[in-house]
Every structure is written in C-alpha cells, then in structure tokens.
Design a protein around this motif. Structure first.
Motif, PDB file in Angstrom:
ATOM      1  N   LEU A 211       0.865  -1.182   0.000  1.00 39.79           N
ATOM      2  CA  LEU A 211       0.000   0.000   0.000  1.00 39.79           C
ATOM      3  C   LEU A 211       0.900   1.229   0.000  1.00 39.79           C
ATOM      4  O   LEU A 211       1.529   1.540   1.008  1.00 39.79           O
ATOM      5  N   GLY A 212       0.989   1.913  -1.114  1.00 42.67           N
ATOM      6  CA  GLY A 212       1.975   2.983  -1.244  1.00 42.67           C
ATOM      7  C   GLY A 212       1.436   4.234  -1.885  1.00 42.67           C
ATOM      8  O   GLY A 212       0.333   4.271  -2.433  1.00 42.67           O
ATOM      9  N   ALA A 213       2.247   5.279  -1.791  1.00 40.22           N
ATOM     10  CA  ALA A 213       1.975   6.551  -2.458  1.00 40.22           C
ATOM     11  C   ALA A 213       3.317   7.199  -2.751  1.00 40.22           C
ATOM     12  O   ALA A 213       4.341   6.848  -2.158  1.00 40.22           O
ATOM     13  N   SER A 214       3.318   8.157  -3.667  1.00 43.59           N
ATOM     14  CA  SER A 214       4.561   8.848  -4.013  1.00 43.59           C
ATOM     15  C   SER A 214       4.274  10.302  -4.325  1.00 43.59           C
ATOM     16  O   SER A 214       3.137  10.684  -4.593  1.00 43.59           O
ATOM     17  N   ARG A 215       5.326  11.115  -4.277  1.00 39.25           N
ATOM     18  CA  ARG A 215       5.232  12.516  -4.666  1.00 39.25           C
ATOM     19  C   ARG A 215       6.631  13.029  -4.970  1.00 39.25           C
ATOM     20  O   ARG A 215       7.638  12.414  -4.594  1.00 39.25           O
ATOM     21  N   ALA A 216       6.699  14.170  -5.654  1.00 36.17           N
ATOM     22  CA  ALA A 216       7.980  14.824  -5.903  1.00 36.17           C
ATOM     23  C   ALA A 216       8.505  15.438  -4.610  1.00 36.17           C
ATOM     24  O   ALA A 216       7.734  15.807  -3.720  1.00 36.17           O
ATOM     25  N   CYS A 217       9.813  15.566  -4.490  1.00 35.58           N
ATOM     26  CA  CYS A 217      10.392  16.237  -3.334  1.00 35.58           C
ATOM     27  C   CYS A 217      10.078  17.731  -3.395  1.00 35.58           C
ATOM     28  O   CYS A 217      10.145  18.331  -4.475  1.00 35.58           O
ATOM     29  N   PRO A 218       9.746  18.350  -2.269  1.00 37.37           N
ATOM     30  CA  PRO A 218       9.443  19.787  -2.279  1.00 37.37           C
ATOM     31  C   PRO A 218      10.677  20.614  -2.639  1.00 37.37           C
ATOM     32  O   PRO A 218      11.792  20.309  -2.207  1.00 37.37           O
ATOM     33  N   GLY A 219      10.483  21.657  -3.411  1.00 36.24           N
ATOM     34  CA  GLY A 219      11.586  22.556  -3.744  1.00 36.24           C
ATOM     35  C   GLY A 219      12.615  21.868  -4.616  1.00 36.24           C
ATOM     36  O   GLY A 219      12.330  21.469  -5.740  1.00 36.24           O
ATOM     37  N   SER A 220      13.832  21.699  -4.109  1.00 37.67           N
ATOM     38  CA  SER A 220      14.899  21.050  -4.861  1.00 37.67           C
ATOM     39  C   SER A 220      14.571  19.579  -5.089  1.00 37.67           C
ATOM     40  O   SER A 220      13.845  18.956  -4.321  1.00 37.67           O
ATOM     41  N   THR A 221      15.115  19.016  -6.151  1.00 35.47           N
ATOM     42  CA  THR A 221      14.848  17.617  -6.459  1.00 35.47           C
ATOM     43  C   THR A 221      15.416  16.708  -5.379  1.00 35.47           C
ATOM     44  O   THR A 221      16.305  17.085  -4.612  1.00 35.47           O
ATOM     45  N   CYS A 222      14.898  15.481  -5.333  1.00 37.57           N
ATOM     46  CA  CYS A 222      15.391  14.487  -4.367  1.00 37.57           C
ATOM     47  C   CYS A 222      16.879  14.228  -4.549  1.00 37.57           C
ATOM     48  O   CYS A 222      17.584  13.927  -3.574  1.00 37.57           O
TER      49      CYS A 222
END
Length: 467
Positions: A211-222
């Motif tokens: 059971l998962g979810a994902s998102r982009a890192c806030p501001g600067s990239t991961c």
C-alpha cells in the motif's frame, strides 16, 4: 524494500511523467548539497529514543550500532535479498564509509568485470515500537544519489524498517511488516512511502506492490539536495495510524481500520522493528518502472546516497503532548477541506498543484479509490450541498462519480457528482452537488466510482454549505 511493481495505472502515469520530471530537473537551479546538520533538538512533548549523526573520520565505518550486510542474501534467505537486485553488498570503504563531514556515504561501484557492489546496513536494535498511547517518529535527512536519466537506471536507494521476527527466519515476509520510509528508483524526482503486510501475493496490502503513495520532493529535487523523510506510527488514536512525510509534508497514510485484526496484530504485536539503509542496483521495482532490466550499460557508478542523520523519537516526554491533527471541536464542514489532509486513503497519490494558491492535490484517482476525513463537524444547521474542486485529463469516454459517504465505506452515498475531462489534470473547476441533509459530527469518506479502470479525476479541496 521488497519485490514490487507499481500498480498499472500509476505505472502508466509515471511513464508519462518521467520525461517531464527529467526535463524539469534540468531547469531547476541545483542547490549545493546541504552541509551536514546535527540531529535536530527533541521537540517539546517528545523524547529521543535513539539516533546517529554519522560523525567520524573520513573513510571510517559507521558505528557499532549498525550491522553491515554482505553478499547477495541473508544466510539461508531468498536470493537477491528477495527483490531480484543484482549487486554484491560489501563493507568496503569504497561502498560504505563516513565522509568526515557528518554524513554516511553508500556508494554503488562497478568493477572492470561488470560486477556491481554497494552497501546495506541495519540497526542492531530491533525494538523500535511506540508504547500504548504514544507516537513513534522515525526520521532521516538524506540526499539520494545525484544521478538522473539513463545514467541512473537501476539505482534503488532506500530508508526502511523490518519487523524484528524477520531476523533468523527470512521467510516470514510480509506478515511481520515492512515500513518503506523512503524509496526511489532510476533517478526520478519522487519519493515512495509503502506499507507491506499480510500475505504474498495479494492480501490486504496488495502484495507484492504494498500500500503505497509517491510525490515529488518539495523545492529542490530528491537528487540535488538533502530532504527529511519521516514515518510515524501513531498509537495515540483509535484506530491507530501510519503516516509518511517528506520535509514535514504528509503524502501517505494507512489506518488500522483498513486491515483485518489478524494482519494488524501480526505486523504490530511483536517486539518492534529494525531500521535499514541501502542502495540496491536493479531488481523488480526499478525494472518495473523502466519497463526493462536494469542497470544498463548507460548506468553510471559511483554516485552515493548521503545520510546526515537517523533519529527515532517517541511522544510523551517532558512538556505538553503534541496537538492532534483533528482538534476536539472537529473540522468545520463549511471550511475549505484540503483533499491532501485526509486521515487515510486507498489508491491515490499526493502531488503539487498549479491551482490558485498552489500547494498540493490528490491525484491518480480511479474507481474504487477513497479518502477519509475524521471529525467533520456539520453543526446543528443541516448542510445540503457539497462543492468539490476537481480537474481531469481523462481520455474521451472516461468519467466517474465523486461520492460523499458518512461514517462507513459501506454506507450509501448522501450525494455524488459526475466528473469527465476538464481539459487537463491541472485544469480546475468547482463542481456543486446536492446532498441529503447532514447535521452533527461525522467521518466523511470521498469515494470514487467509474466504469473504466483509468484515472479519471484529481481533487484539490471540498466544502459543504446549507444551500
């Protein structure tokens, strides 16, 4: 960090997003990697359980608090660490060492023979678990390997936790539980948070996906900067909650109510969890996202994951207890209720929005998905209308219903509204719908129904009114 493919609809959308993410990464100003920072001060109302800030001479090994994994498997365990990853884990300083500036470096390398090596460590302690009525917070400040595009194919950095009974057995997964606090593959600007539980395949955690979810890192990239990844296990509320955060922004949660009692007990009734840090190469997850085997000849070795600190806190130390997300008075039904403020969800993801005011929206929504909002207070004057801020880039012929249910997923909807394409996944409009009169305080579910399997709607916010 276990064998897993993305659910089909998210994999298709991720494939479409990948090129855009890579392009966006090239346009961002890449901040220099943040200087190492000490473990943050313990917040008021919490107590520090355990931490490591990776202070030590350059080239030295991590402290004795960690066990170094080696080879291609646990002794007697599944090959490829159960994930299909191809690297040989070592304790060689080229793969695993402190950098002398307060960071741990885990660095994949490729020998002239073509063999990949990397590193994997886990805490000796295997009893990380909140006391009854408390919240456990597990946090790490991490910069993912700074590599993107074809050069990143096969990279699989992770920060995660496994149930203590896994030690010495190695065949009782996923029943003993796994919390993936941070996972990333193929240099994409995204963090995944995942729960694994129950049985494999299938079961309540939909294994082997979890059971998962994902998102982009806030501001600067991961990849270009440090970010803080946090997991919370909350036993102070009933039902208990599991929550995932990046830089303090929640992007995933799972409620005890989503799982049967036997599954929850098997996952939480043992002594606790141990923590792991590693960078794998290849395996089911990066291969599934790429659509082919990784790493490839284009993959570049030598890009480390940097770990500034790992810390574990528990609520209930000296000082006042933390303020709960939902206050005793509840959430005003007539306020603007942000979709990403859910207490539990199934099948969705959180992403940045370009709607007025910015922030985030819930996306990746298809038939059978749902969001749960606790303590919504309608007061004594009946609400008779709901307004929902939606966007859709669904193909022609793909549509669905946004339904409002009270107190149970099995309850009949008190109202619903139909959504088809609005011209794009960030092309927003506010859609009203009448509902049966509602007073008092309720748990509100937004459920989603569609005759097609594809995603059909994004949701930014909703509100209720008397007319």
């Amino acid at each position: 960090m276990t064998t897993r493919l993305l659910p089909g609809r998210h994999r298709r959308r991720l494939a479409a997003l990948a090129a855009a993410l890579v392009t966006l990464a090239g346009l961002l100003v890449h901040a220099a990697a943040g200087a190492s920072a000490a473990v943050p001060p313990t917040p008021s109302g919490w107590s520090l359980v355990w931490s490591d800030d990776f202070t030590g001479p350059s080239g030295s090994a991590p402290s004795a608090e960690w066990i170094v994994g080696t080879g291609h498997a646990y002794p007697g365990g599944p090959a490829g660490w159960g994930t299909g990853e191809i690297q040989n884990y070592t304790g060689n300083p080229a793969n695993l060492s402190l950098d002398g500036s307060g960071n741990l470096r885990i660095t994949p390398q490729r020998a002239s023979s073509g063999e990949w090596t990397s590193a994997r460590i886990e805490t000796r302690r295997a009893d990380f678990k909140p006391a009854d009525g408390r919240v456990l917070r597990i946090e790490g400040r991490i910069q993912m390997p700074n590599v993107t595009g074809d050069a990143a194919l096969g990279y699989w950095p992770a920060f995660w936790a496994l149930g203590a009974p896994y030690r010495g057995d190695y065949w009782n997964w996923p029943g003993i539980g796994e919390f993936d606090i941070m996972e990333n593959v193929n240099g994409l600007n995204a963090v995944w948070g995942v729960l694994h539980c129950g049985v494999n395949p299938g079961g309540p955690c939909q294994e082997t996906n979890g059971l998962g979810a994902s998102r982009a890192c806030p501001g600067s990239t991961c990849q270009s900067a440090f970010h803080t990844y946090r997991f919370e296990w909350d036993r102070s509320v009933s039902p208990n909650q599991l929550r995932w955060y990046v830089d303090g922004q929640q992007f995933h949660s799972v409620s005890q109510a989503q799982l049967d009692a036997g599954t929850w007990t098997a996952m939480t009734g043992h002594a606790g969890y141990f923590l792991l840090l590693n960078v794998a190469m290849g395996g089911a997850f990066p291969n599934g996202v790429a659509g082919f085997g990784t790493p490839t000849a284009a993959t570049v070795p030598g890009r480390p994951m940097l770990v500034d600190y790992v810390a574990v806190w528990q609520s209930g130390g000296a000082g006042p207890t933390p303020t709960p997300t939902v206050t005793p008075g509840g959430v005003d039904a007539r306020s603007t209720i942000q979709a990403e403020s859910f207490q539990a969800q199934s099948g969705t993801m959180v992403e940045g929005t370009t709607d007025t005011g910015g922030g985030q929206n819930v996306g990746g929504v298809s038939g059978g998905d749902w969001l749960r909002f606790d303590g919504v207070d309608f007061g004594s004057e009946a609400a008779r209308q709901v307004k929902v801020r939606v966007a859709s880039g669904a193909a022609a012929g793909v549509s669905g219903l946004v339904q409002v249910r009270l107190d149970s997923l099995g309850a009949a909807p008190v109202g619903d509204l139909a959504v088809a394409s609005t011209g794009g996944w960030q092309s927003w409009r506010t859609v009203p719908a009448n509902i049966a009169p509602v007073t008092g305080r309720h748990t509100v579910y937004l459920t989603f129904s569609s005759g097609q399997p594809a995603d059909f709607v994004n949701v930014n916010w909703f509100t209720f009114s008397t007319s």
